[in-house]
Write a protein that holds these residues in place. Structure first.
Motif, PDB file in Angstrom:
ATOM      1  N   ASN A 141      43.164   5.036  89.789  1.00 31.92           N
ATOM      2  CA  ASN A 141      43.977   6.254  89.484  1.00 31.92           C
ATOM      3  C   ASN A 141      45.071   6.055  88.545  1.00 31.92           C
ATOM      4  O   ASN A 141      45.036   5.479  87.960  1.00 31.92           O
TER       5      ASN A 141
ATOM      6  N   ARG B 113      34.853   9.193  95.099  1.00 28.74           N
ATOM      7  CA  ARG B 113      35.467  10.350  94.141  1.00 28.74           C
ATOM      8  C   ARG B 113      35.287   9.681  92.879  1.00 28.74           C
ATOM      9  O   ARG B 113      35.195   8.687  92.360  1.00 28.74           O
TER      10      ARG B 113
ATOM     11  N   ASN C   8      37.712   6.600  89.557  1.00 31.54           N
ATOM     12  CA  ASN C   8      36.546   6.350  90.486  1.00 31.54           C
ATOM     13  C   ASN C   8      37.231   5.583  91.735  1.00 31.54           C
ATOM     14  O   ASN C   8      37.938   4.602  91.399  1.00 31.54           O
ATOM     15  N   THR C   9      36.612   5.813  92.880  1.00 34.68           N
ATOM     16  CA  THR C   9      36.792   5.134  94.024  1.00 34.68           C
ATOM     17  C   THR C   9      35.337   4.930  94.574  1.00 34.68           C
ATOM     18  O   THR C   9      34.726   5.738  94.652  1.00 34.68           O
TER      19      THR C   9
END
Length: 756
Positions: free
Chosen positions: A258, A752, A233-234
Motif C-alpha cells: 500500500n 484488493r 495489491n493484497t
C-alpha cells in the motif's frame, strides 16, 4: 438566447473539467526500487514522461481504459487505475532482451548496465523460471564465466572466473548480499543456494574484483534482490511442485503493498528422497521481506529469513562406482549415515533517506545465527558448531550534474564455536555414534572495509569510475581444550590491504559502449585453512591478492543485444586445500596463477507479433586458468591447468512467450572436460544437458493461476555434476541426475487491487 448559450457552455466546460482526473505516480525498478526517469506513460487521451525522480502526472478522462507504461530495458505493462486520488507506484521488471538498459545498484551507484565499467550479468525472473523452483544451479551455469558444482541440493560450490574452484564443499572468494545484507560470513563462505526462488526477484553478478564498494572479493559480488509485490495489491499465494526422486516443494505466501508498506511473507518446504542412497533432503524456510515508507524521502528495508535444514550426505564416488552404481553412496558415509543438520537465521534492517536534491544516505544493521551438527565418517568425525555474527554498513552518496561520489564503511564480526567429537560408527551401529571430544575452538573474526568511489562524466559520452577499498582483518582463537604448550589461543592480524580500481566507459556509437578497467582484489584464509591437522595455527599462510585487467563492449542493434569481454587476472598466493593421506586438509598458498578468458552473450528477438514473442539467446566462455608457479609438497605443477574448472562452457536456447498465457523454453548447457588432479593426469569428460519447460498462465476473476511442466537432461547424459579434487581415496565424482521431470501449479488470489 446568447446568455443561455454561454451559461450552457460554461456548465459543459465545468463538467468536462470535473470528469478529468489528474493521476500522479512514480515508476520504479521492481527489483531495487530505483526511480526510472524517461518512462513513457500513455492514456487514451494524453501521454507524458517521468522526470529525473521517476514521477509523472497525467490527465485521465476515462478510468475504464488502462494506461500504458514503457521504458527501454524493461517489460512494458498495462495497468487499470482504480483509485486515482492517490499517488500510484508502478514497478517494471527487467526485460530479457535489453538487459544493458536495466538500472542496477551494484555499488550503491544507480546506473544503467551499459554505462558501467564493471562486467555485470543479470539473472531475471524469466531466467529463473526456465527451471524448477527449488534450484538455481542451471541459471548460474548459463551465465558466462560462472560455474556451479552441484553434488546434491545441499552440497554446492560456485566459482566465478575460476575463483573458489579449490574450496571443498562451499562457496568462498565471492561476496554475496541480499538487499544490502551480507550472506557471507566472516570466513568468506556464502550459501547462496540456500535461498528459495520465491525470495529472489533477480541476481546481479559482478565478475572479478570490480566492486570497490563491496570488499573487492577476487571472484566477484552476487547481489540478490528480494521479490516485491505489485503496488496496490493484497494477495494470498499457494503452489506445489512435484518431481522425480520423491521431490516435493510447497509454498504459501501473503503479500501486501500500500502507500506505506510493501510486505512479503513466504513459507516454503522442500523434501526429496534423493536420487542416491543416503540422500534424503528436508528444508523449511520462512521469511519476511519488506519496505516501510516514512515519506517520499525516506524508508526502511527489512528482511528476516529462517532456514531449518536436515539433509543426508552421500558424498563422492570412485570411478568404478560412478560408472556402474551412480545411485549408491560412498560406503563409509552410508555406514555412518552422514548428514548435516542446521538452523540458520539472517536478519537485517536498513534506513535510506534523501537530504536535499543531491545527498542520499543509508545505514544497515544485520545479524546471522547458525547452529549446525554434522555426523561424518572418520577421519572427519562429528562436527558441532554455533555461529553468531553481526555487522553494520553505512554509505553516503552525492550526485551533481557531472560527477557523483560514494563513500562509507562496512564492519562485520562473527563468533564461531567449533567442536569435533570422535565418531564410533561401525557396520553394526546403524549410523553415527558420538564419542569423546577431540578438539574445541572458538574463533572471533572481524573485518572493516572502508571504501570510496567517484564517477565523473567529463562529456556525455565518457564515464570515469575510480575507487578504492581498504580492508582490516583480525581473528582471535581461544582453545579451552588444550592447557599445555600446544594451546592455540591468541590474536592474529593480517596487514591492511588496499584495493584500488579505475574504469572508463565510452559511448563509441549510439548503440555501442566500450569499457576498460583495472582493479585489485583479495581473499583471506578461512578457519580451516589457518589450521594444520594437529590443530596448530599456520601463521605463514597469507591472503591471496590479484590484479584484474579487462575490456569489453555492450550494445544493441534493432532486435539484437550483445555483451563481450576479455580479462586477464594475475593472482599471488592462491589459497588451495591440500588433501593429506589421512583424508584431511590443510591450507597452502599456491604461488602464482594466471586467469585469462573471453566471455560473450547475445540475445535476439527472432519474431514478435501481437502478444507473442520468440527469443533466441546464447552465451559462452573460454577460460584459460593455469598455475604459473606452484610447487606443493615437493611436486612442481607449474604450467598445469587449474583443477575443477572447464576450459570451455556454452549455453543457448529458445524462449516462447505466447498469446493467452502460454510460455515455453528449450535450452542446452555444454561443459567442457575438467582436470581433477593438480598434475592434470586425470580429467572428467565433457557433457551436454538438454532441458525444456512449458507452462500456461491465466486469470479467473481475482484468481491468477499457472501450471507448468519441465524435463531436465532429456538425453539422459551420464555426467559428474561436482568434483572432489585431489582425493587420496580416489573418490572424485558426484554423479549428476539422470533424466528427471517436475510439474507444478501456482494459485494467487488478489483480495484488493488498486492497480491491476
Amino acid at each position: 438566447m446568447t446568455r443561455y448559450a454561454l451559461i450552457s457552455l460554461f456548465l459543459l466546460f465545468s463538467v468536462a473539467l470535473h470528469a478529468q482526473v489528474n493521476l500522479q505516480g512514480i515508476v520504479v525498478d521492481a527489483s531495487n526500487g530505483t526511480p526510472l526517469a524517461g518512462a513513457v506513460v500513455t492514456s487514451t487521451s494524453a501521454n507524458t514522461i517521468t522526470d529525473a525522480t521517476g514521477h509523472f502526472g497525467l490527465a485521465l478522462e476515462d478510468l475504464n481504459n488502462p494506461i500504458q507504461i514503457k521504458h527501454l530495458g524493461y517489460e512494458s505493462i498495462s495497468v487499470a487505475v482504480k483509485r486515482p486520488n492517490q499517488t500510484v507506484r508502478i514497478a517494471l521488471s527487467a526485460s530479457d532482451t535489453e538487459l544493458d538498459e536495466v538500472v542496477i545498484s551494484a555499488g550503491y551507484v544507480d546506473e544503467v548496465v551499459k554505462e558501467s565499467s564493471m562486467t555485470v550479468d543479470i539473472i531475471t525472473p524469466s531466467h529463473l523460471q526456465r527451471d524448477a523452483p527449488y534450484s538455481i544451479n542451471h541459471s548460474l551455469n548459463r551465465t558466462p564465466g560462472v560455474y556451479m558444482h552441484s553434488g546434491t541440493l545441499n552440497t554446492n560450490r560456485i566459482t566465478i572466473r575460476g575463483m573458489g574452484s579449490r574450496s571443498l564443499f562451499a562457496t568462498d572468494k565471492i561476496r554475496a548480499y541480499y538487499d544490502q545484507i551480507p550472506l557471507t560470513d566472516g570466513s568468506g563462505n556464502s550459501t547462496i543456494e540456500d535461498l528459495d526462488q520465491a525470495f529472489i526477484e533477480r541476481l546481479e553478478i559482478i565478475k572479478g574484483p570490480n566492486s570497490s564498494l563491496y570488499g573487492s572479493g577476487l571472484g566477484g559480488v552476487v547481489q540478490i534482490r528480494s521479490n516485491r509485490p505489485a503496488y496496490g495489491n493484497t494477495s494470498l499465494e499457494s503452489s506445489v511442485t512435484m518431481g522425480s526422486f520423491g521431490t516435493v516443494r510447497w509454498l504459501t505466501g501473503v503479500a501486501e503493498h500500500n502507500d506505506k508498506l510493501s510486505l512479503n511473507l513466504i513459507h516454503t518446504e522442500t523434501t526429496s528422497e534423493g536420487y542416491r542412497a543416503n540422500n534424503e533432503y528436508n528444508k523449511a524456510q520462512t521469511g519476511i521481506t519488506g519496505r516501510y515508507y516514512l515519506n517520499n524521502d525516506s524508508y526502511f528495508n527489512f528482511i528476516s529469513i529462517y532456514t531449518d535444514l536436515r539433509s543426508e550426505i552421500p558424498s563422492s564416488l570412485s570411478f568404478d562406482d560412478y560408472k556402474s552404481s551412480p545411485s549408491s553412496a560412498a560406503s563409509n558415509w552410508n555406514e555412518a549415515r552422514g548428514y548435516e543438520d542446521y538452523q540458520k537465521l539472517i536478519s537485517g534492517l536498513s534506513y535510506h533517506y534523501t537530504i536535499g536534491k543531491n545527498w542520499r544516505l543509508s545505514h544497515s544493521l544485520n545479524i546471522q545465527t547458525r547452529e549446525a551438527y554434522e555426523p561424518a565418517p572418520r577421519p572427519v568425525n562429528i562436527m558441532d558448531d554455533e555461529l553468531f555474527a553481526y555487522g553494520t554498513r553505512t554509505v553516503a552518496h552525492y550526485r551533481s550534474r557531472f560527477w557523483s561520489f560514494n563513500g562509507g564503511f562496512e564492519w562485520f564480526k562473527d563468533h564461531l564455536s567449533f567442536s569435533t567429537y570422535e565418531n564410533l560408527h561401525s557396520p553394526t551401529s546403524n549410523g553415527s555414534v558420538q564419542g569423546g571430544l577431540i578438539n574445541e575452538i572458538e574463533e572471533h573474526r572481524s573485518f572493516l572495509n572502508m571504501f570510496s568511489q567517484i564517477n565523473i562524466h567529463p562529456t556525455e559520452k565518457i564515464n570515469i569510475e575510480a575507487g578504492a577499498n581498504v580492508n582490516f582483518t583480525r581473528y582471535e582463537l581461544q582453545d579451552p581444550f588444550r592447557t599445555d604448550e600446544t594451546n592455540l589461543s591468541g590474536a592474529y592480524n593480517y596487514k591492511p590491504i588496499i584495493s584500488p580500481r579505475l574504469g572508463v566507459v565510452h559511448q563509441t556509437l549510439p548503440s555501442l559502449n566500450t569499457y576498460v578497467n583495472l582493479s585489485h582484489g583479495f581473499s583471506t584464509p578461512n578457519l580451516e585453512q589457518t589450521l594444520y591437522p594437529d590443530g596448530s595455527v599456520n601463521q605463514e599462510i597469507a591472503p591471496e591478492t590479484g590484479w584484474n585487467l579487462e575490456t569489453g563492449l555492450r550494445g544493441n542493434k534493432s532486435r539484437l543485444s550483445y555483451d563481450f569481454s576479455l580479462f586477464h587476472m594475475s593472482i599471488k598466493n592462491l589459497l588451495v586445500a591440500r588433501r593429506t593421506p589421512e583424508d584431511q586438509y590443510i591450507g597452502v598458498n599456491a604461488g602464482h596463477n594466471t586467469h585469462r578468458g573471453i566471455e560473450a552473450s547475445a540475445n535476439f528477438l527472432l519474431a514478435q507479433f501481437k502478444n507473442t514473442a520468440l527469443n533466441v539467446w546464447g552465451a559462452g566462455s573460454w577460460m584459460h586458468y593455469q598455475f604459473d608457479d606452484f610447487v606443493d609438497d615437493g611436486e612442481d605443477f607449474s604450467g598445469n591447468r587449474l583443477t575443477g574448472v572447464p576450459r570451455y562452457k556454452s549455453s543457448g536456447g529458445l524462449d516462447l512467450k505466447g498469446d493467452k498465457g502460454f510460455n515455453a523454453n528449450v535450452n542446452y548447457q555444454y561443459i567442457g572436460k575438467m582436470p581433477i588432479t593438480d598434475d592434470n593426469s586425470l580429467y572428467v569428460k565433457e557433457y551436454m544437458l538438454l532441458n525444456a519447460r512449458a507452462g500456461y498462465s491465466n486469470s479467473i476473476g481475482k484468481l491468477d493461476y499457472s501450471v507448468y511442466f519441465g524435463l531436465n537432461n532429456i538425453l539422459d547424459e551420464k555426467y559428474a555434476s561436482m568434483l572432489l579434487i585431489n582425493s587420496f581415496t580416489g573418490r572424485y565424482y558426484y554423479p549428476g541426475l539422470p533424466r528427471n521431470y517436475y510439474a507444478g501449479i501456482n494459485l494467487k488470489y488478489r483480495f484488493r487491487s488498486i492497480v491491476n
